[in-house]
Design a protein around this motif. Structure first.
Motif, short mmCIF file in Angstrom:
data_model
loop_
_atom_site.label_atom_id
_atom_site.label_comp_id
_atom_site.label_asym_id
_atom_site.label_seq_id
_atom_site.Cartn_x
_atom_site.Cartn_y
_atom_site.Cartn_z
N GLY A 124 0.83 -1.20 0.00
CA GLY A 124 0.00 0.00 0.00
C GLY A 124 0.87 1.25 0.00
N CYS A 151 -1.25 2.23 13.44
CA CYS A 151 -1.45 1.33 12.30
C CYS A 151 -0.87 -0.06 12.61
CB CYS A 151 -0.78 1.92 11.06
SG CYS A 151 -1.04 0.93 9.57
N VAL A 210 0.62 5.55 0.39
CA VAL A 210 -0.11 6.79 0.67
C VAL A 210 0.75 7.93 0.15
CG1 VAL A 210 -1.07 8.26 2.47
CG2 VAL A 210 -1.19 5.77 2.72
N LEU A 256 -8.96 -2.08 6.44
CA LEU A 256 -9.37 -3.03 5.40
C LEU A 256 -9.36 -4.45 5.94
CD1 LEU A 256 -7.45 -1.66 2.28
CD2 LEU A 256 -9.91 -1.51 2.74
N ALA A 261 -6.09 8.22 5.30
CA ALA A 261 -5.63 7.16 4.40
C ALA A 261 -4.93 6.05 5.18
CB ALA A 261 -4.68 7.76 3.36
N LEU A 274 3.07 -0.94 4.28
CA LEU A 274 2.53 0.36 3.88
C LEU A 274 3.68 1.35 3.75
CD1 LEU A 274 -0.29 1.60 3.42
CD2 LEU A 274 -0.27 2.35 5.79
N ARG A 305 -5.96 -6.04 1.47
CA ARG A 305 -5.29 -5.41 2.60
C ARG A 305 -3.78 -5.51 2.39
NH1 ARG A 305 -6.12 -4.26 8.08
NH2 ARG A 305 -4.30 -4.65 9.42
N PRO A 306 -3.05 -4.38 2.45
CA PRO A 306 -1.60 -4.43 2.20
C PRO A 306 -0.86 -5.20 3.30
CG PRO A 306 -2.46 -2.19 1.97
CD PRO A 306 -3.53 -3.00 2.61
N TRP A 362 -3.41 4.97 -2.33
CA TRP A 362 -4.47 5.80 -1.74
C TRP A 362 -4.05 7.25 -1.98
CZ3 TRP A 362 -8.05 3.63 2.20
CH2 TRP A 362 -9.04 4.53 2.59
N PHE A 368 -6.40 2.19 5.29
CA PHE A 368 -5.68 0.96 4.95
C PHE A 368 -5.70 -0.03 6.12
CE2 PHE A 368 -3.06 2.87 1.32
CZ PHE A 368 -3.56 1.97 0.39
N ASP A 369 -5.52 0.50 7.33
CA ASP A 369 -5.48 -0.38 8.51
C ASP A 369 -6.84 -1.03 8.77
OD1 ASP A 369 -4.17 -1.54 10.75
OD2 ASP A 369 -5.12 -0.08 12.06
#
Length: 486
Positions: free
Chosen positions: A149, A239, A151, A200, A193, A212, A208-209, A177, A197-198
């Motif tokens: 992921g 996160c 950002v 998901l 963002a 990140l 889900r990554p 994102w 992600f956290d």
């Protein structure tokens, strides 16, 4: 004349209303100053429920009131705080109802790098005290993530560098994102963002990554201020996905770098941290395979040498087998000869035993003759015994006639009476009838001496006509008359 002159002078001074004076002052201020930039320290700041912000800017010698209307708060450029030195951009105007002048602020920025750095350092110390930067909170990066992921801004060279680096090293799926990385609202978008992600779920429509990356290119301290925002730092610390910060150049440091699990000097370095190079992995696997093959070859060689040494120490199996076969043939031949010899020996021994045995029919006849003789002897002895018994019985019957029998009875009665008289003479009861007593304990044990009676002993005194119970007294000592004291 003086009174007339004074009245004429007063009538020549212009007369204004309060509103006219207030409007004139307002026009003069707005026309003279217009749009200005004012430097000072924020104080007396207050947010009203309406959304407007009221505060004052002060320096060493003066203070001016300031207002940020609700419509301008989102475009202000920073979050105002008491005690922060800023440069406020706006216009001077007046508030006629209170006869005050004020600054209507449209934009605000920190007054120089020193003020911003002081604010960043104060925030860093406060968050460090909360434990957000502790090494124990850092998570390890996965070795080979499936989804990465990012950002960052969708425009610019940052996302392109990340994509190129990952495609070159080990192609992986990238989920971007898009967020603004500077300016109004950038910090809130970046924090949202990271939290998004956290949040998901695994296996959802949006993957889900596994790792990140929060990245942006270089810039001034003002450009990087979004990554020094408290909301962004807290989102990075909370996160659960391992996070790499790659903000600015190698010499730039932001607060998100302290909260991230790893810090990369550049976005490209962040991509290299997130994914290993496929060529390096293949080379490493090949090297380990070569080392493993070499170790296996050396182990096999050592085993072969050990087997060879053991083989030299063992005897020849063919020779052992030949010797065993020869012994088997010899044993078989000897067994074939031994069985007939054994049978011959057993027959000879049986014949010798047979010769030593007596004649069986003659022995039986002799035993029968001896048995007949013994029977005849036993019958004669039995007849003699019966005859003797009959003779003794006849003599006994002859003695059983009445006269001899009565004589025998009288003689026996006389002997009995004599014995009774003698027995009566020696009977202790006869002694008792002469005034003596028999001393016994309740079990029937007789005392013959006063010394043998313990004190307090229960006694039974037997007289000729009965018994009397008594208790011994005086310690069992005889009196002068030789009698027991009771």
């Amino acid at each position: 004349m003086d009174e007339v002159a004074a009245a004429s002078a007063v009538s020549n001074v212009p007369e204004y209303t309060v509103s006219e004076i207030s409007g004139a002052v307002k026009r003069t201020l707005e026309g003279t100053f217009g749009r200005v930039r004012v430097r000072g320290e924020i104080t007396e700041m207050k947010r009203y429920p309406s959304g407007h912000i009221y505060f004052s800017l002060k320096d060493e010698g003066a203070k001016i009131a300031g207002i940020v209307w609700k419509s301008a708060v989102s475009r202000l450029g920073m979050v105002p705080e008491n005690g922060v030195e800023v440069i406020a951009t706006g216009r001077i105007t007046t508030y006629g109802e209170r006869s005050t002048y004020q600054l209507i602020v449209e934009r605000m920025e920190y007054a120089g790098a020193g003020a911003m750095l002081a604010r960043i350092e104060a925030l860093r110390l406060r968050l460090a005290e909360e434990g957000l930067f502790d090494a124990a909170r850092k998570r390890a990066l996965p070795m080979l993530p499936l989804v990465i992921g990012v950002v960052s801004s969708p425009q610019g060279a940052v996302i392109q560098d990340i994509r190129t680096t990952i495609a070159r090293r080990f192609p992986r799926r990238i989920v971007l994102w898009p967020v603004p990385v500077q300016g109004e609202g950038a910090a809130a978008r970046i924090a949202a963002a990271i939290a998004g992600f956290d949040a998901l779920p695994p296996g959802g429509p949006v993957p889900r990554p596994d790792v990140l990356i929060v990245a942006r290119g270089g810039g001034s301290l003002e450009d990087l201020m979004a990554f020094n925002d408290e909301a962004v730092v807290r989102a990075a610390a909370a996160c659960r996905i391992p996070l790499i910060s790659a903000v600015g150049h190698e010499t730039d440091t932001t607060l998100i770098d302290f909260a991230a699990d790893r810090r990369a000097p550049t976005p490209t370095a962040a991509a290299e941290m997130a994914i290993p190079a496929r060529a390096d992995l293949l080379a490493d696997v090949a090297q380990k395979g070569s080392r493993l093959a070499g170790a296996l070859g050396r182990a096999l060689q050592e085993r072969r040498l050990g087997l060879s040494r053991a083989e030299r120490g063992l005897p020849d199996p063919a020779a052992l087998l030949g010797a065993a076969r020869q012994r088997l043939d010899d044993r078989g031949e000897r067994l074939g000869l031994a069985l007939p010899n054994l049978l011959t020996e057993r027959r000879a021994r049986l014949a010798a035993v047979e010769r030593r045995l007596p004649d069986l029919p003659g022995l039986i006849a002799a035993r029968r003759a001896a048995l007949g003789l013994a029977g005849a002897r036993l019958a004669g002895a039995l007849r003699q015994s019966v005859a003797g018994t009959r003779r003794r019985a006849g003599r006994t019957l002859e003695r059983l006639i009445p006269a001899p029998l009565l004589a025998m009875l009288r003689h026996a009665a006389a002997r009995l009476e004599g014995g009774a008289a003698r027995l009566e003479a020696v009977s202790p009861l006869a002694v008792l009838s002469r005034g003596y007593a028999l001393v016994q304990d309740p079990t029937g044990r007789t005392f013959t001496a006063a010394a043998g009676v313990p004190p307090g002993q229960k006694l039974v005194l037997r007289f000729a006509d009965g018994t009397v119970a008594a208790t011994a007294d005086g310690g069992g000592k005889p009196t002068r008359q030789g009698r027991l004291a009771l």
